[in-house]
Every structure is written in C-alpha cells, then in structure tokens.
Design a protein around this motif. Sequence first.
Motif, short mmCIF file in Angstrom:
data_model
loop_
_atom_site.label_atom_id
_atom_site.label_comp_id
_atom_site.label_asym_id
_atom_site.label_seq_id
_atom_site.Cartn_x
_atom_site.Cartn_y
_atom_site.Cartn_z
N PHE A 54 -10.98 4.96 8.25
CA PHE A 54 -9.64 5.54 8.12
C PHE A 54 -9.59 6.52 6.95
CE2 PHE A 54 -8.87 1.81 10.61
CZ PHE A 54 -7.76 2.10 11.38
N THR A 55 -8.60 7.40 6.98
CA THR A 55 -8.38 8.30 5.85
C THR A 55 -7.89 7.48 4.65
OG1 THR A 55 -6.12 8.71 6.63
CG2 THR A 55 -7.84 10.27 7.31
N LYS A 56 -8.04 8.04 3.47
CA LYS A 56 -7.63 7.33 2.26
C LYS A 56 -6.11 7.26 2.17
CE LYS A 56 -11.69 8.08 -0.63
NZ LYS A 56 -12.17 8.57 -1.93
N HIS A 57 -5.64 6.16 1.59
CA HIS A 57 -4.21 5.97 1.38
C HIS A 57 -3.75 6.78 0.18
CE1 HIS A 57 -0.64 3.47 0.06
NE2 HIS A 57 -0.31 3.89 1.27
N VAL A 58 -2.45 7.06 0.09
CA VAL A 58 -1.89 7.85 -1.01
C VAL A 58 -2.21 7.20 -2.35
CG1 VAL A 58 0.22 8.75 -2.02
CG2 VAL A 58 -0.06 8.75 0.47
N LYS A 110 -5.95 0.92 15.71
CA LYS A 110 -4.91 1.03 14.68
C LYS A 110 -3.88 -0.09 14.83
CE LYS A 110 -2.15 4.32 12.13
NZ LYS A 110 -1.74 5.72 11.95
N GLN A 111 -3.64 -0.53 16.07
CA GLN A 111 -2.72 -1.64 16.29
C GLN A 111 -3.34 -2.97 15.85
OE1 GLN A 111 -1.55 -1.61 20.40
NE2 GLN A 111 -0.86 0.53 20.34
N VAL A 112 -4.65 -3.09 16.06
CA VAL A 112 -5.33 -4.35 15.77
C VAL A 112 -5.54 -4.54 14.27
CG1 VAL A 112 -7.54 -5.56 16.04
CG2 VAL A 112 -6.45 -4.50 18.02
N ALA A 113 -5.86 -3.46 13.55
CA ALA A 113 -6.16 -3.56 12.12
C ALA A 113 -4.99 -4.17 11.36
CB ALA A 113 -6.49 -2.16 11.57
N LEU A 114 -5.33 -5.02 10.38
CA LEU A 114 -4.30 -5.68 9.59
C LEU A 114 -3.51 -4.66 8.78
CD1 LEU A 114 -6.26 -8.81 8.31
CD2 LEU A 114 -4.57 -8.70 10.15
N LYS A 115 -2.19 -4.78 8.80
CA LYS A 115 -1.32 -3.86 8.08
C LYS A 115 -1.07 -4.39 6.67
CE LYS A 115 -0.76 -1.52 11.89
NZ LYS A 115 -1.50 -2.41 12.80
N GLY A 116 -1.13 -3.47 5.72
CA GLY A 116 -0.88 -3.89 4.34
C GLY A 116 -1.38 -2.87 3.35
N ILE A 117 -1.85 -3.37 2.21
CA ILE A 117 -2.29 -2.50 1.12
C ILE A 117 -3.81 -2.35 1.16
CG2 ILE A 117 -2.35 -2.21 -1.39
CD1 ILE A 117 0.18 -3.91 -1.53
N PRO A 118 -4.32 -1.11 1.18
CA PRO A 118 -5.77 -0.89 1.16
C PRO A 118 -6.38 -1.41 -0.14
CG PRO A 118 -4.56 1.08 1.79
CD PRO A 118 -3.55 0.10 1.26
N PRO A 119 -7.69 -1.69 -0.19
CA PRO A 119 -8.67 -1.38 0.87
C PRO A 119 -8.87 -2.51 1.87
CG PRO A 119 -9.83 -2.07 -1.09
CD PRO A 119 -8.37 -2.11 -1.45
N HIS A 120 -8.32 -3.73 1.60
CA HIS A 120 -8.53 -4.86 2.50
C HIS A 120 -7.68 -4.76 3.75
CE1 HIS A 120 -10.94 -6.49 -0.63
NE2 HIS A 120 -9.92 -6.73 -1.46
N GLU A 121 -6.66 -3.94 3.74
CA GLU A 121 -5.78 -3.76 4.89
C GLU A 121 -5.51 -2.27 5.09
OE1 GLU A 121 -2.67 -6.14 3.33
OE2 GLU A 121 -3.31 -7.95 4.37
N ILE A 122 -4.83 -1.95 6.18
CA ILE A 122 -4.59 -0.55 6.54
C ILE A 122 -3.11 -0.24 6.43
CG2 ILE A 122 -4.80 1.18 8.36
CD1 ILE A 122 -7.45 0.27 7.18
N HIS A 123 -2.79 0.86 5.74
CA HIS A 123 -1.40 1.29 5.61
C HIS A 123 -1.04 2.18 6.80
CE1 HIS A 123 2.14 3.37 3.88
NE2 HIS A 123 2.31 2.21 3.25
N GLU A 124 0.23 2.13 7.19
CA GLU A 124 0.67 2.88 8.37
C GLU A 124 0.51 4.39 8.20
OE1 GLU A 124 5.40 2.87 7.09
OE2 GLU A 124 4.75 1.83 8.91
N SER A 125 0.40 4.86 6.98
CA SER A 125 0.24 6.30 6.76
C SER A 125 -1.20 6.77 6.98
CB SER A 125 0.67 6.66 5.33
OG SER A 125 -0.16 6.02 4.37
#
Length: 315
Positions: free
Chosen positions: A272-276, A201-216
Amino acid sequence: MNLLSHTLPIVTQSMTFLGETNSQTIVNSRLGFIFPNGSIIHNDSGVYFQTSTPVPIRVPNSCDFATLKTRIHITLNLTYEVFLDEIHYRQPVKETCNYFLFQCMQLKNDDDVNTMLMCNDQFSCVGPIELLCTIGRTLDEILNLLECTMTHTHDALLYYNGRWNMPRQNNFLGYAFTGKNPKKFEILSGCTIDELKDLIKQVALKGIPPHEIHESQTLRQLFFRQRGRFEYSDKVTKYEIIELKTNDEVYNVLVQSNYWKKYEPIEILAVFTKHVMEMEDDMVATSLNNSMQGLFFCFSCNFYLIECKFHFPLF
C-alpha cells in the motif's frame, strides 16, 4: 498370416459428397475407416489400429491433404473447439506372395496422400483405407474445461506492507513472504485484477499503520508467491515471486490453485501507499537529519576557525 488382420464394421450408412448422388460418390471415391484417438498396436503383422468404434469415410480419388483433413473433420462432426492434430495411415507392404506386413505412415502433405492412394490401388485386396486420427483441444476449450473443474472459491493468505526474503533453504527453494498480521480470505473464480484489489482492501485490517491499513491508503502493487517443482529434485519445492498486473495473470494464479490447493493457500503480498502520518514522520526524520548535518557543518567550521587562530594568532 491372413490378409485381414482385424475385422471392420459393416457400412450401412450412405455417404455422399456435396452435389453428388450416392452412385457418383461410390465411383469417384474409395472406402476408408477412421480410428479417432485410437491406439497403434504392434503384432506379428506389423501394426494395426484400434478404437472403440471405427467411423466409415469416403476418400475422393483425386484427394489432396487439405481435402482429406476437411473430409475427416466433416465426417467426425468436429466442432471449432477441437482440431485435427495428426493423421496416420496403415500402409500395407507386400512380404511374400500371399502375406503382407503393415507399417504406420504419418500423412503430412499431398505427396503422402498420393502415396496412400497408390498403395490402396496396388494392394486393394487388403481392404479399405485405415486412418488413425488424433484430435486435440483448442486453448479456449482447455480453458473452458478448467473453468468447469475449478472450485468457486480459492483459499488465500494476505501479507500487507510486508516483504519477501530468502530464508534458510530446507524443503523449499526460493522466497517466502513476511508481514504483519497475515489475513485469511477467499478469492472467487473469475476474479479480475481490479476486483482482487478491491477485495484485498476490504479484507485488510483497518486502523493505524504499519500494522493496519488506513482508509486513505491505496493499493500500489500485488505480488504472488508461485509454487513449482524444482527441476533437480522431486522432494524440493521451488518458489518464485510474480507481480500481478493483468487479468490473465490473476486467472493463471487461480488455475494453478486447483492443483496446489491441497498443499497450501494462495499467498499474496499487498503493498500500500504510505499513510499521511508515515509521510510526516519521514519528513520530520529528513528535516532532523538535515538539521543534524547543518549543526555538524557549523561545528566543523567553528572548530576549523579555532584551529586556525591557534596556529596563526592575529597581532
């Protein structure tokens, strides 16, 4: 041939059994030599044992298999990390009046030990008892040795919110991972499943899904692309997909990495789970789909009524 096919070391150390003096031990036992993890050599006399340094042992006259194993274990100072695997006896067989042949006899039970003692009594002129012992390592000791040889870090490649498929089969058989923006990272030796999840979770790129992972988003599943040899060809590599759920499974991945690291890094697929926003999009799509189905249903009903009026006009 000579009765003594090879030379044994001279015994200079004193060996006593528990609660006995040296003289009592000599009377109640017979001399033998242990060849720990030795070799079985074949020659004109049959077989003989070979090792760097044979170890002297006193074998009790009234000895069973369990006692013999205990005596060998104590004599060799074996620790709990190793175990006595097999015991072989160099058994003499009289061929002619002055010549003997030797054969290898594995000791497995009390009857085999009794046969060894009778052979030693009958053919005492050939020398002391000779025992070849194979010593194995316990699973804990093997794992400890592997940990000592393991690197501190392991190269890994992360695919997140991807999938696996079966591509065209060329140099490998099985599955390959696909995903957006594969990320290189390192896994520490001794990493647990929970630590691995936090690291990903720390390594994954933070941002807007689906190309990135949101902190939620939370990590739902981990999959490992396991490399192995194809049983029908040495030139083809076989891949299987293994889900990682426990600490033991993560440990096995790291152990295998020590062997395969010269070919490729560890490949992990994280789901990962789906973003809101994705869930809202799914809800909008579902609602739109239901609305379209409702409009289609209304249109079908109106068309049916028109068709009924056309065929059955009201007067």
